[in-house]
Structure formats: C-alpha cells, structure tokens
Enzyme design. Structure first.
Site, PDB file in Angstrom:
ATOM      1  N   SER A  36     -11.315   9.119  -6.977  1.00 22.35           N
ATOM      2  CA  SER A  36     -12.067  10.148  -6.267  1.00 22.35           C
ATOM      3  C   SER A  36     -13.347  10.411  -7.053  1.00 22.35           C
ATOM      4  CB  SER A  36     -11.243  11.436  -6.200  1.00 22.35           C
ATOM      5  OG  SER A  36     -12.034  12.515  -5.749  1.00 22.35           O
ATOM      6  N   TYR A  46      -6.603  18.708  -9.762  1.00 18.73           N
ATOM      7  CA  TYR A  46      -6.847  17.460  -9.020  1.00 18.73           C
ATOM      8  C   TYR A  46      -7.812  16.577  -9.807  1.00 18.73           C
ATOM      9  CZ  TYR A  46      -8.316  14.326  -5.239  1.00 18.73           C
ATOM     10  OH  TYR A  46      -8.597  13.210  -4.472  1.00 18.73           O
ATOM     11  N   GLY A  66       1.435   5.446   0.523  1.00 21.23           N
ATOM     12  CA  GLY A  66       0.881   6.602   1.249  1.00 21.23           C
ATOM     13  C   GLY A  66       0.213   6.234   2.564  1.00 21.23           C
ATOM     14  N   CYS A  67       0.965   5.542   3.433  1.00 18.45           N
ATOM     15  CA  CYS A  67       0.374   5.033   4.686  1.00 18.45           C
ATOM     16  C   CYS A  67       0.710   5.864   5.926  1.00 18.45           C
ATOM     17  CB  CYS A  67       0.815   3.585   4.917  1.00 18.45           C
ATOM     18  SG  CYS A  67       0.172   2.442   3.683  1.00 18.45           S
ATOM     19  N   GLY A 119      -4.695   5.281   3.642  1.00 15.00           N
ATOM     20  CA  GLY A 119      -3.605   4.310   3.525  1.00 15.00           C
ATOM     21  C   GLY A 119      -3.283   3.698   4.878  1.00 15.00           C
ATOM     22  N   ILE A 124       0.864  -1.196   0.000  1.00 14.45           N
ATOM     23  CA  ILE A 124       0.000   0.000   0.000  1.00 14.45           C
ATOM     24  C   ILE A 124       0.894   1.237   0.000  1.00 14.45           C
ATOM     25  CG2 ILE A 124      -1.948   1.169   1.100  1.00 14.45           C
ATOM     26  CD1 ILE A 124      -2.491  -1.330   2.718  1.00 14.45           C
ATOM     27  N   GLY A 150      -4.380   8.972   7.012  1.00 19.65           N
ATOM     28  CA  GLY A 150      -5.586   8.794   6.206  1.00 19.65           C
ATOM     29  C   GLY A 150      -5.928   7.363   5.819  1.00 19.65           C
TER      30      GLY A 150
END
Ligand SMILES: NC(=O)c1ccc[n+]([C@@H]2O[C@H](COP(=O)([O-])OP(=O)(O)OC[C@H]3O[C@@H](n4cnc5c(N)ncnc54)[C@H](OP(=O)(O)O)[C@@H]3O)[C@@H](O)[C@H]2O)c1
Length: 173
Positions: free
Chosen positions: A143, A156, A10-11, A16, A8, A14
C-alpha cells in the site's frame, strides 16, 4: 507451455477477485488460478466474474491466511496435485483507520496476523518448491501506506511498512 500455477489470497472481493478473474481469462491460457478465500459462502461474486473459466482455469478454494495448519496443508496439496506453485499473490488484507491509543491490542494483533504474518507464512510455504524448481514469483500487495504513514492509520501503515520490508526479511528470494 503448461500454464503457470497461481495462488491468490483474499479473492472474495476487491483486487483479489479481479486479479483472479483477469488471469483466468488470459487469452493466451497462461495461468491456472487457485483463487482462495477464507469464507466460501462468499464465492458467488467470484463465480460470476470467472464465468466460463470456473473449474476450468479458475478454481475456488478455502484458505484463511491466519490459520497456519491450513496454509501448510493447502500448499502441500497444490504441490502434490499440480507439481508446483509458480506464482503466489499475497493479496489478503484488512484495512484499518483509528488512532493508536484507541485500538485494542487484540485488534492490532489480528491486523498483523492477516496483513503480515499470513503473508510471511504463505511465502515460507511456497519457497521450498520454488527453490526446487529454480523458478517462481511472489507478489506482495502492499500500500502507499507502507511507504509513508497517514494520520490515524498508524496500525495499518506499520503493518504495510512490514510488508514493504518483507523482501529483506525473506532474504530476497
Ligand atoms: N483498496 C485500496 O485502496 C487499497 C490500497 C492499498 C492497498 N490495498 C491492499 O490491497 C489488498 C486487497 O485489498 P482490497 O482493496 O481488494 O480489499 P477488500 O476488497 O476488502 O479485499 C480484502 C480481501 O482479503 C480477505 N481477507 C481478510 N482477512 C483474511 C484472512 N484472514 N484470510 C484470507 N483472506 C482474508 C477478505 O476476505 P473477507 O471478504 O472474508 O473479509 C477479502 O477477500 C489488501 O492487502 C489491502 O491492504 C488496498
């Protein structure tokens, strides 16, 4: 059955962080989680969330998704040491709000490096192993902004639209 090897991105915070801890705590012991973050100085929160699974079912590793050499080296190492990556969760991402005419190109490039190119490079890195094993899952965190654009979220949203279309880009593995 051997636990699934999960990577995973970006832990540090949030979704992640929460996903890594949730999978590591799976009561069926179905997952061995490599929870990555670009800055290991931020690992304390994840260590707390991992609790007794830390270094048993959840392993924290450094990975910046904008650094191609690091991605290749990291996935090679997991393949060498664990034999495979069963599940890749491309979660790392940066948010952004701002009208397009006010956003410097350097910032736009930086958002794309993380939210789009990092996701694609990770995917490229795991696909050969997954094909050899004839198994694997890749989960891309997109998203609602990738389904329709919001005012002042131009950059974004455009990056998340690219993520939404990445299965086409990557030929539906
Ligand atoms: N929160 C929402 O409402 C929402 C809604 C829709 C989609 N999403 C998407 O869900 C995903 C997770 O978002 P979140 O809400 O959990 O946000 P978050 O708490 O800000 O987490 C984002 C994570 O991505 C990491 N990251 C940023 N740049 C990176 C890089 N170059 N290499 C590796 N990691 C990097 C951050 O690390 P640092 O701590 O080092 O910055 C952080 O760990 C993102 O893709 C986001 O776009 C979020």
């Amino acid at each position: 059955m051997a636990p699934k090897v999960v990577v995973i991105t970006g832990c540090s915070t949030g979704m992640g962080l929460e996903t890594a801890a949730l999978l590591a705590k799976d009561s069926g012991n179905r997952f061995k989680v490599f929870a990555t973050m670009r800055n290991l100085a931020k690992k304390a929160q994840l260590e707390i969330a991992a609790g007794s699974t830390l270094n048993k079912k959840l392993f924290i590793r450094e990975l910046d998704v904008t650094k191609e050499d690091m991605i290749v080296e990291f996935i090679d190492r997991i393949n060498r040491e664990e034999g495979r990556v069963d599940i890749l969760i491309n979660n790392a991402g940066v948010g952004h709000v701002g009208a397009v005419e006010h956003v410097p190109m350097s910032q736009i490039r930086s958002i794309y490096e993380t939210n789009v190119f990092g996701l694609i490079r990770l995917t490229q890195a795991v696909i050969p192993g997954m094909k050899a094993n004839r198994a694997g899952h890749i989960v891309n965190i997109s998203s609602i902004g990738g389904l329709f654009g919001y005012p002042f979220c131009d950059i974004y949203s455009s990056a998340k639209f690219a993520v939404e279309d990445s299965p086409n880009l990557l030929h539906h593995y």
